[in-house]
Design a protein around this motif. Structure first.
Motif, PDB file in Angstrom:
ATOM      1  N   LEU A  85       0.499  -0.868  -0.404  1.00 46.08           N
ATOM      2  CA  LEU A  85      -0.168   0.720  -0.212  1.00 46.08           C
ATOM      3  C   LEU A  85       0.883   1.326  -0.232  1.00 46.08           C
ATOM      4  O   LEU A  85       1.938   1.311   0.642  1.00 46.08           O
ATOM      5  CB  LEU A  85      -1.157  -0.130   1.021  1.00 46.08           C
ATOM      6  N   PRO A  86       0.740   2.471  -0.952  1.00 44.08           N
ATOM      7  CA  PRO A  86       0.897   3.231  -0.449  1.00 44.08           C
ATOM      8  C   PRO A  86       0.815   4.307   0.409  1.00 44.08           C
ATOM      9  O   PRO A  86       0.242   4.481   1.199  1.00 44.08           O
ATOM     10  CB  PRO A  86       0.305   3.563  -1.848  1.00 44.08           C
ATOM     11  N   PRO A  87       2.525   4.517   1.159  1.00 46.41           N
ATOM     12  CA  PRO A  87       2.178   5.051   2.396  1.00 46.41           C
ATOM     13  C   PRO A  87       1.717   6.592   2.156  1.00 46.41           C
ATOM     14  O   PRO A  87       0.883   6.926   3.728  1.00 46.41           O
ATOM     15  CB  PRO A  87       3.703   5.060   2.704  1.00 46.41           C
ATOM     16  N   VAL A 158       0.202  -4.536   3.553  1.00 43.59           N
ATOM     17  CA  VAL A 158       0.371  -4.842   2.366  1.00 43.59           C
ATOM     18  C   VAL A 158      -1.121  -4.512   2.465  1.00 43.59           C
ATOM     19  O   VAL A 158      -2.094  -5.029   0.675  1.00 43.59           O
ATOM     20  CB  VAL A 158       0.583  -6.599   2.354  1.00 43.59           C
ATOM     21  N   LEU A 159      -1.707  -4.994   3.461  1.00 43.80           N
ATOM     22  CA  LEU A 159      -3.514  -5.275   3.331  1.00 43.80           C
ATOM     23  C   LEU A 159      -3.705  -5.143   4.625  1.00 43.80           C
ATOM     24  O   LEU A 159      -4.030  -4.480   5.220  1.00 43.80           O
ATOM     25  CB  LEU A 159      -3.487  -6.195   3.583  1.00 43.80           C
ATOM     26  N   CYS A 182      -6.381   3.087  -4.378  1.00 43.99           N
ATOM     27  CA  CYS A 182      -5.680   1.363  -3.651  1.00 43.99           C
ATOM     28  C   CYS A 182      -7.598   1.044  -3.965  1.00 43.99           C
ATOM     29  O   CYS A 182      -8.560   0.971  -4.378  1.00 43.99           O
ATOM     30  CB  CYS A 182      -6.485   2.046  -2.551  1.00 43.99           C
ATOM     31  N   GLN A 183      -7.278  -0.265  -4.183  1.00 42.05           N
ATOM     32  CA  GLN A 183      -8.402  -1.743  -4.680  1.00 42.05           C
ATOM     33  C   GLN A 183      -8.758  -2.030  -3.813  1.00 42.05           C
ATOM     34  O   GLN A 183      -8.258  -1.976  -2.445  1.00 42.05           O
ATOM     35  CB  GLN A 183      -7.131  -2.661  -5.058  1.00 42.05           C
ATOM     36  N   ALA A 201      -2.969  -2.488  -2.527  1.00 37.70           N
ATOM     37  CA  ALA A 201      -2.633  -1.263  -3.525  1.00 37.70           C
ATOM     38  C   ALA A 201      -3.227  -1.535  -5.041  1.00 37.70           C
ATOM     39  O   ALA A 201      -3.638  -1.963  -5.239  1.00 37.70           O
ATOM     40  CB  ALA A 201      -1.106  -1.755  -3.954  1.00 37.70           C
ATOM     41  N   PRO A 202      -2.983  -0.355  -5.507  1.00 37.42           N
ATOM     42  CA  PRO A 202      -3.834  -0.003  -6.503  1.00 37.42           C
ATOM     43  C   PRO A 202      -3.653  -0.846  -7.622  1.00 37.42           C
ATOM     44  O   PRO A 202      -2.114  -0.898  -7.977  1.00 37.42           O
ATOM     45  CB  PRO A 202      -3.137   1.619  -6.750  1.00 37.42           C
ATOM     46  N   GLY A 203      -4.716  -1.731  -8.832  1.00 36.55           N
ATOM     47  CA  GLY A 203      -3.921  -2.424  -9.172  1.00 36.55           C
ATOM     48  C   GLY A 203      -4.003  -3.992  -9.270  1.00 36.55           C
ATOM     49  O   GLY A 203      -3.866  -4.425  -9.604  1.00 36.55           O
ATOM     50  N   VAL A 204      -4.265  -4.204  -8.065  1.00 43.09           N
ATOM     51  CA  VAL A 204      -4.127  -5.515  -6.910  1.00 43.09           C
ATOM     52  C   VAL A 204      -5.272  -6.294  -7.329  1.00 43.09           C
ATOM     53  O   VAL A 204      -6.323  -5.599  -7.200  1.00 43.09           O
ATOM     54  CB  VAL A 204      -3.539  -5.243  -5.684  1.00 43.09           C
ATOM     55  N   SER A 205      -5.316  -7.617  -8.473  1.00 43.70           N
ATOM     56  CA  SER A 205      -6.727  -8.348  -8.426  1.00 43.70           C
ATOM     57  C   SER A 205      -6.203  -9.508  -8.564  1.00 43.70           C
ATOM     58  O   SER A 205      -4.628  -9.922  -8.770  1.00 43.70           O
ATOM     59  CB  SER A 205      -6.955  -7.806  -9.579  1.00 43.70           C
ATOM     60  N   LYS A 206      -6.658 -10.572  -8.310  1.00 45.77           N
ATOM     61  CA  LYS A 206      -6.604 -12.074  -9.202  1.00 45.77           C
ATOM     62  C   LYS A 206      -6.089 -11.970 -10.461  1.00 45.77           C
ATOM     63  O   LYS A 206      -5.576 -12.521 -10.659  1.00 45.77           O
ATOM     64  CB  LYS A 206      -7.257 -12.857  -8.651  1.00 45.77           C
ATOM     65  N   ALA A 207      -7.156 -11.500 -11.645  1.00 50.02           N
ATOM     66  CA  ALA A 207      -7.258 -11.039 -12.494  1.00 50.02           C
ATOM     67  C   ALA A 207      -5.588 -10.550 -13.042  1.00 50.02           C
ATOM     68  O   ALA A 207      -5.090 -11.254 -14.171  1.00 50.02           O
ATOM     69  CB  ALA A 207      -8.256 -10.666 -12.969  1.00 50.02           C
TER      70      ALA A 207
END
Length: 280
Positions: A85-87, A158-159, A182-183, A201-207
Motif C-alpha cells: 500500500l502506498p504510504p 500489504v493489506l 487503492c483497490q 495497492a492500486p491495480g492489485v487483483s486476482k486477474a
C-alpha cells in the motif's frame, strides 16, 4: 498440446465445507501436476493458511495470495511480486475506516517473511475474535491485538482487512473509494454472516496476477474456478470461467459453465477431465 493454466479460488471452491482440501482433490492435483499440468490457486488467504492447506499437492507454480498482492512459493516459503500500500494513502485509508466505525486489521510484511497483523482495538466483534483464534497458532503470521504498527513495520503494509455488518462494510468501502486510489473490495464471508472488506495497492487483483503468470509460463489458455464476488475479475480475463454449483448467483451468471458443489471434488475432477482430454 495447448499449455493450460488452471487457477482455482480456495474457499467455497477448491476447499470443502470444512475449509479443507479433501484427500481426493489433493490426490488428483498431485497426479495432474506430475503429468505436467500447470495448476495454482488465487485466494484472499495469506500464506499462513495456504502453506498448510496445499501441503502434499506438489504444485509447481507459486500461489496467488492476498487477492493478488503477492505470490507465495510453497517450496522455498518466500514471497515475490509483493505490492505494498502506498504510504501517502495511509492517512486517508485510516480516516475512512474510522468514519465508518470499522477497525481494520493492518497486515505488514516483515523482513522475516512473516506477516505481522495489527488491530488497534483490544476488544473485537465476535467474527474478529473467531478469526484470530483460528489463526493465532499458525506460523508465518503474528497477531498484535490492541496495537498499532511500529515505524519499522508501518512502511510495509500489504493489506488492510476488516470484518463487520454489510452496512458498516459497505459504508467504509464507499468512503474508501472516494478518498483513495487503492483497490477496494467487499463481499460476504464464506463461513459466517460477517462481511469482508479488503484494501490493497492500486491495480492489485486476482486477474492481474493471473495474467502475469500466464505470460511468465507461456500459457495458451487460462481456465479459472470460483464462487464469490471477488472471483469475477478473474472470470472476465479467463478463456474459460467455471463456477461451482454453490457459487453466488452473480458468479454463476459471470461464468461460462457451472460444475458440481465444492463438497464433491468438482474442481479437481474438472481439471482432470479437461487436462487429460486435451492430452489425447
Amino acid at each position: 498440446m495447448s499449455r493450460i493454466l488452471f487457477v482455482s479460488d480456495m474457499d467455497g471452491t477448491l476447499l470443502n465445507a470444512e475449509a479443507k482440501l479433501s484427500a481426493r482433490s489433493r490426490e488428483l492435483i498431485s497426479e495432474l501436476t506430475d503429468e505436467g499440468a500447470y495448476i495454482t490457486v488465487a485466494t484472499a488467504r495469506t500464506p499462513a493458511t495456504v502453506q498448510v492447506l496445499l501441503e502434499g499437492t506438489r504444485m509447481r507454480l507459486p500461489a496467488i495470495v492476498m487477492t493478488g498482492a503477492a505470490l507465495w512459493h510453497t517450496d522455498t516459503q518466500q514471497y515475490s511480486h509483493v505490492h505494498y500500500l502506498p504510504p501517502d494513502q495511509y492517512e486517508a485509508i485510516d480516516n475512512a475506516f474510522r468514519e465508518a466505525g470499522v477497525s481494520p486489521f493492518i497486515y505488514c510484511l516483515g523482513a522475516d517473511q512473516h506477516l505481522h497483523v495489527y488491530h488497534r482495538e483490544p476488544h473485537m466483534i465476535p467474527a474478529e475474535t473467531q478469526f484470530v483464534a483460528e489463526r493465532r497458532h499458525l506460523a508465518l503470521k503474528e497477531f498484535h491485538i490492541g496495537e498499532i504498527p511500529p515505524a519499522s513495520d508501518d512502511t510495509h503494509r500489504v493489506l488492510q482487512f476488516a470484518m463487520g455488518t454489510e452496512e458498516a462494510v459497505r459504508t467504509a468501502a464507499e468512503r474508501l473509494r472516494e478518498v483513495t486510489h487503492c483497490q477496494v473490495s467487499f463481499y460476504r464471508d464464506t463461513y459466517t454472516d460477517a462481511w469482508i472488506l479488503e484494501v490493497y495497492a492500486p491495480g492489485v487483483s486476482k486477474a492481474a496476477a493471473i495474467l502475469r503468470m500466464k505470460e511468465h509460463i507461456g500459457a495458451d489458455r487460462v481456465i479459472v474456478y470460483g464462487d464469490n464476488l471477488n472471483d469475477i475479475s478473474m472470470f472476465e480475463i479467463a478463456d474459460t470461467a467455471i463456477a461451482v454449483d454453490n457459487a453466488l448467483p452473480a458468479a454463476k451468471e459471470a461464468a461460462d459453465a457451472v460444475i458440481g458443489l465444492n463438497t464433491t471434488d468438482a474442481v479437481a475432477r474438472s481439471m482432470a477431465a479437461i487436462y487429460r482430454g486435451s492430452a489425447d
